[in-house]
Write an enzyme that holds these catalytic residues in place. Structure first.
Site, PDB file in Angstrom:
ATOM      1  N   HIS A   1     -19.048   6.625 -18.538  1.00 24.00           N
ATOM      2  CA  HIS A   1     -19.371   6.460 -20.017  1.00 24.00           C
ATOM      3  C   HIS A   1     -20.353   5.546 -20.168  1.00 24.00           C
ATOM      4  CE1 HIS A   1     -18.946   5.798 -24.329  1.00 24.00           C
ATOM      5  NE2 HIS A   1     -18.318   6.846 -24.402  1.00 24.00           N
TER       6      HIS A   1
ATOM      7  N   ASP B   1     -13.200  13.104 -23.051  1.00 25.45           N
ATOM      8  CA  ASP B   1     -13.280  14.630 -22.746  1.00 25.45           C
ATOM      9  C   ASP B   1     -12.313  15.123 -21.871  1.00 25.45           C
ATOM     10  OD1 ASP B   1     -16.505  13.896 -23.610  1.00 25.45           O
ATOM     11  OD2 ASP B   1     -14.944  15.140 -25.031  1.00 25.45           O
TER      12      ASP B   1
HETATM   13  C1  SDX Z   1     -18.871  11.376 -24.912  1.00 27.60           C
HETATM   14  O1  SDX Z   1     -21.674   7.560 -26.261  1.00 27.60           O
HETATM   15  C2  SDX Z   1     -20.412   7.765 -26.788  1.00 27.60           C
HETATM   16  O2  SDX Z   1     -19.845   7.188 -27.293  1.00 27.60           O
HETATM   17  C3  SDX Z   1     -20.174   9.295 -26.340  1.00 27.60           C
HETATM   18  C4  SDX Z   1     -18.622   9.660 -26.737  1.00 27.60           C
HETATM   19  C5  SDX Z   1     -18.443   9.722 -28.189  1.00 27.60           C
HETATM   20  O3  SDX Z   1     -17.235   9.664 -28.453  1.00 27.60           O
HETATM   21  O4  SDX Z   1     -19.494   9.746 -29.069  1.00 27.60           O
HETATM   22  O5  SDX Z   1     -17.791   8.630 -26.209  1.00 27.60           O
HETATM   23  C6  SDX Z   1     -18.179  11.094 -26.292  1.00 27.60           C
HETATM   24  O6  SDX Z   1     -20.062  11.923 -24.860  1.00 27.60           O
HETATM   25  C7  SDX Z   1     -18.445  10.958 -23.637  1.00 27.60           C
HETATM   26  C8  SDX Z   1     -19.052  11.216 -22.464  1.00 27.60           C
HETATM   27  C9  SDX Z   1     -19.044  12.715 -21.959  1.00 27.60           C
HETATM   28  N1  SDX Z   1     -19.955  12.935 -20.901  1.00 27.60           N
HETATM   29  C10 SDX Z   1     -19.337  13.435 -19.704  1.00 27.60           C
HETATM   30  O7  SDX Z   1     -18.186  13.378 -19.339  1.00 27.60           O
HETATM   31  C11 SDX Z   1     -20.418  13.855 -18.760  1.00 27.60           C
HETATM   32  C12 SDX Z   1     -20.220  13.324 -17.380  1.00 27.60           C
HETATM   33  N2  SDX Z   1     -20.973  11.744 -17.394  1.00 27.60           N
HETATM   34  C13 SDX Z   1     -22.086  11.353 -17.383  1.00 27.60           C
HETATM   35  O8  SDX Z   1     -23.062  12.268 -17.449  1.00 27.60           O
HETATM   36  C14 SDX Z   1     -22.403   9.926 -17.571  1.00 27.60           C
HETATM   37  O9  SDX Z   1     -21.280   9.243 -17.088  1.00 27.60           O
HETATM   38  C15 SDX Z   1     -22.774   9.553 -18.995  1.00 27.60           C
HETATM   39  C16 SDX Z   1     -23.747  10.540 -19.619  1.00 27.60           C
HETATM   40  C17 SDX Z   1     -21.708   9.603 -19.710  1.00 27.60           C
HETATM   41  C18 SDX Z   1     -23.354   8.277 -19.139  1.00 27.60           C
HETATM   42  O10 SDX Z   1     -24.496   8.069 -18.396  1.00 27.60           O
HETATM   43  P1  SDX Z   1     -25.192   6.895 -18.285  1.00 27.60           P
HETATM   44  O11 SDX Z   1     -24.688   5.627 -19.152  1.00 27.60           O
HETATM   45  O12 SDX Z   1     -26.588   6.994 -18.451  1.00 27.60           O
HETATM   46  O13 SDX Z   1     -24.900   6.190 -16.821  1.00 27.60           O
HETATM   47  P2  SDX Z   1     -25.899   6.708 -15.671  1.00 27.60           P
HETATM   48  O14 SDX Z   1     -26.342   8.016 -15.694  1.00 27.60           O
HETATM   49  O15 SDX Z   1     -26.679   5.699 -15.732  1.00 27.60           O
HETATM   50  O16 SDX Z   1     -24.864   6.408 -14.199  1.00 27.60           O
HETATM   51  C19 SDX Z   1     -24.620   5.312 -13.701  1.00 27.60           C
HETATM   52  C20 SDX Z   1     -24.162   5.672 -12.248  1.00 27.60           C
HETATM   53  C21 SDX Z   1     -25.273   6.529 -11.656  1.00 27.60           C
HETATM   54  O17 SDX Z   1     -25.350   6.395 -10.305  1.00 27.60           O
HETATM   55  P3  SDX Z   1     -26.180   5.456  -9.536  1.00 27.60           P
HETATM   56  O18 SDX Z   1     -27.680   5.980  -9.934  1.00 27.60           O
HETATM   57  O19 SDX Z   1     -26.043   4.058 -10.140  1.00 27.60           O
HETATM   58  O20 SDX Z   1     -26.124   5.498  -8.032  1.00 27.60           O
HETATM   59  O21 SDX Z   1     -23.036   6.573 -12.348  1.00 27.60           O
HETATM   60  C22 SDX Z   1     -23.288   7.713 -11.718  1.00 27.60           C
HETATM   61  C23 SDX Z   1     -24.671   8.096 -12.151  1.00 27.60           C
HETATM   62  O22 SDX Z   1     -25.185   9.036 -10.967  1.00 27.60           O
HETATM   63  N3  SDX Z   1     -22.233   8.558 -12.765  1.00 27.60           N
HETATM   64  C24 SDX Z   1     -21.696   9.739 -12.284  1.00 27.60           C
HETATM   65  C25 SDX Z   1     -21.309  10.212 -13.556  1.00 27.60           C
HETATM   66  N4  SDX Z   1     -21.384   9.359 -14.472  1.00 27.60           N
HETATM   67  C26 SDX Z   1     -22.123   8.637 -13.954  1.00 27.60           C
HETATM   68  N5  SDX Z   1     -21.505  10.138 -11.006  1.00 27.60           N
HETATM   69  C27 SDX Z   1     -20.517  11.289 -10.965  1.00 27.60           C
HETATM   70  N6  SDX Z   1     -19.947  11.790 -12.121  1.00 27.60           N
HETATM   71  C28 SDX Z   1     -20.173  11.333 -13.222  1.00 27.60           C
HETATM   72  N7  SDX Z   1     -19.575  11.872 -14.302  1.00 27.60           N
END
Ligand code: SDX
Length: 436
Positions: free
Chosen positions: A312, A370
């Protein structure tokens, strides 16, 4: 500080070589981190750069507060777990819109207002028929929500508080009817009209699963679980879809068009589409022995796969909604006597492994709202393609509360972010002469 005016607490000095020091006010709200007010920077010839707005507050708001480090979520100051267990969704709608929980009289009036608007203009049913039967229900919701302004244009003066309130009531009242219609249309069943004698969540389930040919009794335990899912999804401060609603609304666009923008943004698998993506991922994993393969893919930077339902932007602790959702999941499975839900074991084991894996721990990746919601909806019999529609249904009140707050905030102005330009420098079309 007053309830809604950030307090000036100190000044920060920005020292840029070759430029006079720039003093920037540091502001504090009622809760949360201090904020550096950079509005004066533009006049000094500087922009800030923050793709994805990781460190940028686009507005001030009184509606929802999140402390991502502590896993705290408050709607108008009330903790989400207390609202999910002690209130109902319509009381939470009233709270988000008006700032206080309703007393008995206020609640009765509000509930009657909502019940009075659950029907949709009969001509809208023809709009559904323009879609292919196999359209994704979110595609239908995007189209229908935007079209609502063609039917309810009698209350579109966004500067009139009464028009704004009427529109909020209409949207909260009609969105379950439209969501259920999107489902019924996709399976070729006749639309079921709202039954105002039912509660908000029971009415939605009735419109989803009843048929004209026989009585349909809504299970009260399932209705309560549905109502709780609505509460958990009702608002979440400046997430991508709410920010889309605010940005669309900042130009003066009508609220129905703004809600359509919110639905469109929510559809993405990184946002509200994650509940659908999460269930499909759990089904794809299939058995617990395949979990290590998917964990490895989630860590592989060359593989775009991520664990849906994990991570998140704000929460770096357990999403407090996921805690309530997990409890609700077990309640629903028990009520439906589902001992071995095929993917619950996968979800439970995936959570256990991920929470003990260095990669997830150091990146603070926890299950989010989710992760368990899809299992509940699947157990209730709601098709995966409808999961994000249900998220949109529940979030409509948050969207319209933020849209309303923006209209009422004197500081609101059209949103227009800047950029760092990295394209071609000035050049001439062959034979052309520049006037620059
Ligand atoms: C919702 O914003 C909100 O409040 C949204 C929400 C709401 O109520 O409105 O809470 C609802 O959208 C919840 C989130 C649902 N999405 C998912 O579950 C999709 C999977 N999650 C990711 O796509 C991700 O965690 C996000 C999009 C939720 C957050 O992305 P960020 O903040 O841009 O984080 P990032 O991409 O910079 O990740 C940081 C690190 C990265 O690794 P490094 O580059 O540091 O090595 O964490 C890794 C990412 O690769 N990472 C994951 C991951 N999420 C982040 N690696 C594997 N699996 C994941 N799910």
């Amino acid at each position: 500080m007053q309830d809604d005016t950030p307090e000036l607490v100190k000044y920060a000095t920005l020292n840029i070589p070759g430029h006079d020091p720039i003093e920037l006010p540091v502001l504090r709200g009622t809760m949360g981190p201090e904020v550096i007010d950079i509005r004066a920077l533009g006049k000094q010839g500087y922009f800030t750069y923050d793709p994805g707005f990781v460190s940028t507050a686009a507005c001030s708001s009184r509606i929802t507060f999140i402390d991502g480090a502590k896993g705290i979520l408050l709607y108008r100051g009330y903790p989400i777990d207390q609202l999910a267990t002690k209130a109902n969704y319509l009381k939470v709608c009233y709270l988000l819109l008006k700032g206080e929980l309703p007393d008995k009289e206020q609640y009765t009036h509000f509930e009657n207002e909502i019940k009075h608007h659950t029907l949709i203009h009969e001509q809208i049913t023809s709009l559904f028929k323009a879609f292919r039967r196999d359209s994704h229900p979110m595609a239908i919701m995007c189209g229908i929500a935007g079209a609502l302004s063609a039917f309810y244009h009698d209350n579109l003066d966004i500067y009139d508080p009464e028009h704004r309130e009427k529109t909020a009531i209409r949207l909260i009242a009609k969105i379950p009817t439209l969501a259920a219609m999107a489902y019924k249309y996709s399976i070729g069943h006749p639309f079921i009209y709202p039954q105002n004698k039912l509660s908000y969540a029971a009415n939605f389930l009735h419109m989803m699963f009843a048929t004209p040919s026989e009585d349909y009794e809504v299970n009260p335990v399932i209705a309560r679980a549905m109502d709780r899912i609505f509460i958990l999804h009702a608002d979440h401060e400046q997430n991508a879809s709410t920010s889309s609603v605010r940005l669309a609304g900042s130009s003066g666009a009508n609220p129905y068009a703004c809600i359509a923008a919110g639905i469109a943004s929510l559809w993405g698998p990184a946002h509200g589409g994650a509940n659908e993506a999460c269930l499909r991922m759990l089904e794809q994993i299939g058995t617990t022995d395949r979990i290590p393969e998917f964990i490895a893919r989630a860590k592989d930077k060359n593989d775009p796969f991520r664990l849906s339902g994990f991570g998140h932007r704000v929460y770096k602790a357990y999403d407090p909604r996921a805690v309530v959702m997990r409890e609700t999941c077990h309640e629903v499975l028990n009520e439906l006597h589902i001992e071995n839900h095929p993917i619950l074991d996968v979800a439970t084991e995936l959570e256990r492994i991920a929470l003990s894996d260095e990669y997830f721990i150091e990146r603070h990746l926890y299950p989010n709202v989710d992760f368990y919601s899809g299992i509940i909806l699947n157990a209730i019999g709601i098709p995966t393609s409808m999961f994000t529609v249900i998220f949109a249904l529940a979030r409509t009140v948050g969207w319209i509360a933020h849209w309303t707050e923006m209209q009422e905030m004197p500081e609101s102005r059209i949103g227009r972010p800047r950029q760092i330009y990295v394209g071609k420098t000035l050049r001439q079309v062959k034979g052309g002469r520049s006037r620059l």
